[in-house]
Design an enzyme around this catalytic site. Structure first.
Site, PDB file in Angstrom:
ATOM      1  N   GLY A 192      -3.946   2.931  -2.247  1.00 28.76           N
ATOM      2  CA  GLY A 192      -5.014   2.097  -1.717  1.00 28.76           C
ATOM      3  C   GLY A 192      -4.980   0.691  -2.290  1.00 28.76           C
TER       4      GLY A 192
ATOM      5  CB  THR B 258      -0.929   0.015   1.230  1.00 25.72           C
ATOM      6  OG1 THR B 258      -1.710  -1.176   1.235  1.00 25.72           O
ATOM      7  CG2 THR B 258      -1.847   1.214   1.202  1.00 25.72           C
TER       8      THR B 258
ATOM      9  CG  HIS C 270     -20.468  -6.923  27.731  1.00 24.58           C
ATOM     10  ND1 HIS C 270     -20.723  -7.815  26.717  1.00 24.58           N
ATOM     11  CD2 HIS C 270     -19.594  -7.555  28.561  1.00 24.58           C
ATOM     12  CE1 HIS C 270     -20.038  -8.932  26.920  1.00 24.58           C
ATOM     13  NE2 HIS C 270     -19.344  -8.800  28.039  1.00 24.58           N
TER      14      HIS C 270
ATOM     15  CD  GLU D 136      -3.546  -9.779   2.964  1.00 26.66           C
ATOM     16  OE1 GLU D 136      -3.548  -8.714   3.612  1.00 26.66           O
ATOM     17  OE2 GLU D 136      -3.043  -9.882   1.828  1.00 26.66           O
TER      18      GLU D 136
ATOM     19  CB  ILE E  27       4.086  -1.175   6.357  1.00 26.95           C
ATOM     20  CG1 ILE E  27       4.046  -0.411   5.032  1.00 26.95           C
ATOM     21  CG2 ILE E  27       4.803  -2.510   6.212  1.00 26.95           C
ATOM     22  CD1 ILE E  27       3.161  -1.039   3.954  1.00 26.95           C
TER      23      ILE E  27
ATOM     24  CD  GLN F 285     -27.005  -1.352  23.078  1.00 28.42           C
ATOM     25  OE1 GLN F 285     -26.064  -0.733  22.585  1.00 28.42           O
ATOM     26  NE2 GLN F 285     -28.015  -0.758  23.703  1.00 28.42           N
TER      27      GLN F 285
ATOM     28  N   PRO G 146       0.690   5.812  -0.167  1.00 30.91           N
ATOM     29  CG  PRO G 146       2.133   7.399   0.770  1.00 30.91           C
ATOM     30  CD  PRO G 146       2.123   6.145  -0.056  1.00 30.91           C
TER      31      PRO G 146
ATOM     32  N   GLY H 110      -6.847  -6.323   3.411  1.00 25.70           N
ATOM     33  CA  GLY H 110      -6.865  -7.419   2.441  1.00 25.70           C
ATOM     34  C   GLY H 110      -7.810  -7.203   1.279  1.00 25.70           C
TER      35      GLY H 110
END
Length: 398
Positions: free
Chosen positions: A151, A146, A357, A261, A177, A355, A148, A382
């Site tokens: 994407g 990836t 909890h 992955e 990373i 919720q 900047p 991924g």
């Protein structure tokens, strides 16, 4: 007895559960605050053979296949670990497979030798220098794709690698990373043609290479124990011997590894959902409101039933797809669907678990709070949910 529930895999679950209970749970909160897991944890996992699961013994692994890797991932989370811990401890699962495959060795049900036809002495050397030490727990590797402004657009990579004799000169930057701060080496996607041409290659770049800078530690919503970094390359000279496979085969290599992955992320998603169901059930049995346990109320019981159903259905589908991937079937569309199904189930279940909890679920002392934060990345990493949908509609012929 299913193919993912054999006596050997039950033993693998028990080994993993014991490891998490002994080596992880007493320290996980401290690692979350520190922003990383210690290198010693890699050595401990390697000593038990967990670090090498899914990698052939011929390259220093423990054997097994994709299904065994899924069992370990699932059990780490079910035992009280987290998806952030998986990302930190098992980063080699995305850093090493390209090297193993280039050396002509099958891994986790995939085909070896597809990065240029046959292995070369250089590929075998990469196994000795990077794969074996990493699986032994003495080195840490990362994967840098990836950028900047890139994407999910792998073909649009702008980090360049210009050939200069026996070296490549690398210039560019990477971001988000995983394990970038702790890594000793980074399997790096570079453009060996002109930017945007799709001429992608993979180079193994040592962290101590002149011109290679690890930038600031990125602070994240979740996955706090998994360090994340920005990387910069300014005229970094990388030996041609550090190229994985033939030149311009990197894009195919990256695409081939995405199945494993994405299935790992899908596993993390349904396992997180299962763990949150367990936490919610325990809480609702113990928590008293107006003189009665929460679990005695029909609306709560039905909510728990729906959560359990979603988690178990996601698990069953991911397992089905994983069995087909391990058998070598080309199920790109199904892998994308499995990831989206598991992530959707996780999103719903984790939200409902927190919720149930109540106020305690919003506290950092609550395990469910950590899962709530960690789960948000699973629909992004991924390949985002939207990218998975594009793959799915292509598989539908649209």
């Amino acid at each position: 007895m299913s193919i993912v529930d054999t006596p050997e895999r039950r033993q693998l679950r028990e080994l993993t559960r014991s490891f998490v209970t002994r080596e992880v749970l007493p320290h996980l909160d401290d690692w979350e605050k520190a922003g990383e897991v210690p290198r010693a944890l890699h050595a401990s996992a390697a000593k038990l053979g967990l670090l090498g699961i899914g990698f052939p013994e011929s390259v220093g692994g423990s054997g097994g296949d994709l299904l065994d890797s899924i069992i370990v991932t699932e059990e780490v989370i079910r035992s009280g670990g987290s998806s952030g811990l998986i990302a930190a401890l098992f980063t080699h699962g995305i850093a090493l497979p390209h090297m193993v495959a280039a050396a002509g060795v099958g891994i986790g049900g995939s085909l070896g030798g597809m990065l240029g036809g046959t292995s070369t002495p250089g590929d075998d050397d990469l196994v000795q220098r990077y794969v074996r030490p990493t699986l032994a727990g003495t080195m840490i590797g990362a994967l840098a794709i990836t950028e900047p402004d890139g994407g999910s657009d792998v073909a649009g990579i702008r980090t360049t690698a210009r050939r200069d004799g026996d070296h490549y000169v690398v210039n560019g930057s990477k971001t988000y990373i995983t394990s970038g701060h702790r890594a000793d080496f980074v399997t790096t996607a570079v453009c060996t043609g002109f930017p945007g041409s799709g001429s992608i290659s993979l180079l193994v770049i040592d962290k101590d290479s002149p011109g290679f800078t690890v930038g600031r530690r990125l602070e994240k919503l979740g996955w706090h124990c998994s360090d994340t970094a920005e990387l910069s390359f300014v005229d970094v000279r990388v030996p041609v011997a550090n190229r994985i496979g033939e030149e311009d085969t990197g894009f195919l290599a990256i695409m081939q590894n995405f199945a494993a992955e994405r299935l790992s992320l899908a596993t993390q998603a349904y396992a997180t959902a299962q763990r949150c169901v367990e936490l919610a059930v325990r809480w609702c049995r113990d928590r008293q409101t107006f003189g009665r346990p929460l679990a005695s109320r029909q609306v709560v019981r039905h909510r728990l039933a729906e959560m359990h159903t979603r988690a178990e259905a996601a698990r069953a589908y991911v397992h089905e797809v994983a069995v087909r991937v391990a058998a070598g079937e080309p199920v790109v569309t199904e892998v994308a669907m499995a990831k989206n199904v598991a992530v959707a189930a996780c999103d719903q279940v984790v939200d409902q678990a927190l919720q149930l909890h109540g106020g305690f679920g919003y506290m950092r002392d609550a395990e469910v709070e950590r899962h709530y934060r960690d789960a948000r990345l699973l629909g992004i990493g991924g390949g985002a949910t939207e990218i998975m949908n594009e793959i799915i509609v292509k598989g539908m012929g649209l």
